[in-house]
Design an enzyme around this catalytic site. Structure first.
Site, PDB file in Angstrom:
ATOM      1  N   HIS A   1       1.986   4.486  12.980  1.00 44.44           N
ATOM      2  CA  HIS A   1       0.743   5.208  12.662  1.00 44.44           C
ATOM      3  C   HIS A   1       0.703   6.615  13.266  1.00 44.44           C
ATOM      4  O   HIS A   1      -0.385   7.149  13.523  1.00 44.44           O
ATOM      5  CB  HIS A   1      -0.494   4.401  13.123  1.00 44.44           C
ATOM      6  CG  HIS A   1      -0.813   3.266  12.197  1.00 44.44           C
ATOM      7  ND1 HIS A   1      -1.830   2.375  12.408  1.00 44.44           N
ATOM      8  CD2 HIS A   1      -0.244   2.880  11.023  1.00 44.44           C
ATOM      9  CE1 HIS A   1      -1.876   1.488  11.422  1.00 44.44           C
ATOM     10  NE2 HIS A   1      -0.916   1.770  10.581  1.00 44.44           N
TER      11      HIS A   1
ATOM     12  N   HIS B   1       0.832  -1.214   0.000  1.00 42.56           N
ATOM     13  CA  HIS B   1       0.000   0.000   0.000  1.00 42.56           C
ATOM     14  C   HIS B   1       0.861   1.257   0.000  1.00 42.56           C
ATOM     15  O   HIS B   1       1.978   1.272   0.502  1.00 42.56           O
ATOM     16  CB  HIS B   1      -1.024  -0.018   1.135  1.00 42.56           C
ATOM     17  CG  HIS B   1      -0.523   0.201   2.527  1.00 42.56           C
ATOM     18  ND1 HIS B   1      -0.412   1.457   3.091  1.00 42.56           N
ATOM     19  CD2 HIS B   1      -0.139  -0.662   3.501  1.00 42.56           C
ATOM     20  CE1 HIS B   1      -0.008   1.348   4.347  1.00 42.56           C
ATOM     21  NE2 HIS B   1       0.179   0.072   4.627  1.00 42.56           N
TER      22      HIS B   1
ATOM     23  N   GLU C   1      -5.496   1.458   2.188  1.00 45.58           N
ATOM     24  CA  GLU C   1      -5.259   0.318   3.081  1.00 45.58           C
ATOM     25  C   GLU C   1      -5.616   0.675   4.521  1.00 45.58           C
ATOM     26  O   GLU C   1      -6.329  -0.068   5.207  1.00 45.58           O
ATOM     27  CB  GLU C   1      -3.787  -0.120   2.999  1.00 45.58           C
ATOM     28  CG  GLU C   1      -3.486  -1.457   3.668  1.00 45.58           C
ATOM     29  CD  GLU C   1      -3.008  -1.349   5.119  1.00 45.58           C
ATOM     30  OE1 GLU C   1      -2.789  -2.391   5.754  1.00 45.58           O
ATOM     31  OE2 GLU C   1      -2.859  -0.235   5.640  1.00 45.58           O
ATOM     32  N   GLU C   2      -5.128   1.818   4.953  1.00 49.23           N
ATOM     33  CA  GLU C   2      -5.272   2.167   6.375  1.00 49.23           C
ATOM     34  C   GLU C   2      -6.731   2.280   6.847  1.00 49.23           C
ATOM     35  O   GLU C   2      -7.054   1.823   7.934  1.00 49.23           O
ATOM     36  CB  GLU C   2      -4.489   3.447   6.704  1.00 49.23           C
ATOM     37  CG  GLU C   2      -2.968   3.355   6.465  1.00 49.23           C
ATOM     38  CD  GLU C   2      -2.249   2.414   7.436  1.00 49.23           C
ATOM     39  OE1 GLU C   2      -2.923   1.752   8.246  1.00 49.23           O
ATOM     40  OE2 GLU C   2      -1.008   2.357   7.381  1.00 49.23           O
TER      41      GLU C   2
ATOM     42  N   ASP D   1       5.639   2.933   7.250  1.00 49.77           N
ATOM     43  CA  ASP D   1       4.375   2.260   6.923  1.00 49.77           C
ATOM     44  C   ASP D   1       3.577   3.087   5.932  1.00 49.77           C
ATOM     45  O   ASP D   1       2.854   3.984   6.307  1.00 49.77           O
ATOM     46  CB  ASP D   1       3.586   2.036   8.219  1.00 49.77           C
ATOM     47  CG  ASP D   1       2.260   1.327   8.007  1.00 49.77           C
ATOM     48  OD1 ASP D   1       2.010   0.862   6.893  1.00 49.77           O
ATOM     49  OD2 ASP D   1       1.480   1.246   8.966  1.00 49.77           O
TER      50      ASP D   1
ATOM     51  N   ASP E   1       4.082  -4.812   3.343  1.00 50.06           N
ATOM     52  CA  ASP E   1       3.662  -3.614   4.090  1.00 50.06           C
ATOM     53  C   ASP E   1       4.937  -2.990   4.644  1.00 50.06           C
ATOM     54  O   ASP E   1       6.036  -3.282   4.167  1.00 50.06           O
ATOM     55  CB  ASP E   1       2.668  -4.050   5.190  1.00 50.06           C
ATOM     56  CG  ASP E   1       1.726  -2.924   5.609  1.00 50.06           C
ATOM     57  OD1 ASP E   1       2.193  -1.768   5.717  1.00 50.06           O
ATOM     58  OD2 ASP E   1       0.541  -3.193   5.854  1.00 50.06           O
TER      59      ASP E   1
HETATM   60 ZN   LIG Z   1       0.724  -0.493   6.505  1.00 54.75          ZN
END
Ligand SMILES: [Zn+2]
Length: 374
Positions: free
Chosen positions: A183, A10, A57-58, A20, A86
């Site tokens: 995140h 992603h 994706e998230e 990420d 990922d």
């Molecule tokens: Zn991810």
């Protein structure tokens, strides 16, 4: 029929997403660049390789889920393996989760890439880390091999495995340094360059291991699926669940056909062993026309057979009988979820029904694997 190896990663992120998932996405793009150079010099992969950059994706795996649902029939017919990338250049330690027919493949993959330390492979470092994290207890021996995890959810392999029954692999490199940044707005390029991978060494390793995986999967004469290992892993899960069930109620647990589950897993493992022998024999000689393609097709379709069309109780979209994220565990996996979660909930009637469904799925897969000459 031409089959597909699909690699996906992603590109969306909660904020900057340096780790990420840009770190994983970059390794996928490096592989695309490498393979295109190889093609210019005449290389042709045996299978088609699809590179997919996911959005959304998230917020709930939206991109990959829609893509998989839209192409359901084509993917069911053609997708041999989905490789997920990922976040995944965060340190020197390889880790992999997969449908367990790929366990030996993932081990060999990690053994064939040199690590960040002299005369060590990614496999050696993976094993060191696994031993650190799982020290032997109660007189048990040390881990002999690094564990290949079971796929729960939380990344884009979910729709492939849980909805369609496509053999999948999720892998990456991790390290100790990401505490608290996951995140968050701290997952940005300055942090990544200063603290995680200042010389982009791990990023290179991540691209190498991804590249080796895709090359091998794309070019293997026979798909590297070991359903004997898979069947034995399923048997382990059944034993685990039986123990839990008996601890809950030794009387009620008798209603669940654990003997049938074990017999079905064992029969599947035996069919897997036969398929491997068949592969060895085919590759050793001059295989009759179509024999290798036929075996590959059966290996691919045996995974589809583990899908139960009606899905899991209360969540029909999740259709795999061996893997699902737990109903209450977020990303965390529950293996043989129909049976395990019914027992967790003390619902032995449901557990008994679900066991029948799993047995039938394993029997389908065993028949498919065993249908030589088809
Ligand atoms: Zn991810």
């Amino acid at each position: 029929m031409a089959s597909w190896i699909i690699i996906g990663s992603h590109r969306d992120a909660w904020t900057f997403g340096a780790s990420d998932s840009v770190s994983g996405h970059v390794s996928m793009m490096s592989v695309a660049r490498g393979l295109s150079e190889m093609m210019k010099s005449g290389w042709q992969p045996r299978r088609s390789v699809l590179f997919v950059s996911w959005d959304g994706e998230e917020p709930g795996l939206l991109g990959s889920t829609e893509w998989v649902e839209d192409r359901e029939s084509e993917l069911k017919a053609k997708a041999a393996v989905y490789v997920n990338r990922d976040a995944g250049a965060g340190g020197p330690f390889f880790s992999g989760s997969a449908v367990h027919s790929l366990t030996p493949f993932v081990h060999e993959l990690a053994q064939s890439v040199d690590a960040d330390q002299p005369s060590k492979t990614l496999y050696d470092r993976w094993l060191e880390r696994a031993r650190d994290q799982n020290p032997p207890k109660d007189g048990q021996p040390m881990l002999k091999v690094p564990p290949v995890g079971a796929l729960g959810s939380g990344s884009d392999y979910t729709a492939f495995v849980d909805h369609l029954g496509v053999t999948a692999l999720d892998m990456g490199l991790t390290g100790p340094g990401d505490n608290g940044t996951y995140h968050s707005t701290y997952d940005n390029p300055a942090w990544f360059k200063k603290y995680i991978d200042p010389q982009f060494k791990f990023s290179v390793l991540a691209a190498q291991v991804t590249g080796v995986a895709v090359l091998r999967l794309a070019d293997a004469q026979v798909l590297p699926f070991d359903d004997e290992v898979y069947g034995k892993q399923i048997l382990e899960y059944v034993n685990e669940i039986e123990k839990d069930a008996t601890a809950k109620s030794s009387v009620e647990s008798k209603r669940v056909d654990f003997a049938g589950l074990k017999a079905a897993a064992e029969a599947f493992a035996r069919a897997g062993a036969r398929a491997r022998k068949e592969a060895d024999a085919l590759l050793a000689g001059q295989p009759p026309k179509g024999a290798v393609a036929g075996l590959n097709h059966r290996l691919m379709m045996a995974e589809r057979d583990l899908i139960e069309p009606a899905g899991l109780p209360d969540r029909p979209w999740f259709r795999h009988t061996i893997y699902a994220p737990g109903l209450y565990t977020g990303y965390g996996v529950k293996t043989i979820p129909g049976v395990r979660e019914a027992i967790d909930a003390g619902n032995f009637t449901r557990a008994a029904e679900q066991a029948k469904i799993v047995i039938r799925a394993l029997e389908r897969a065993t028949r498919t694997l065993s249908a030589q000459g088809s």
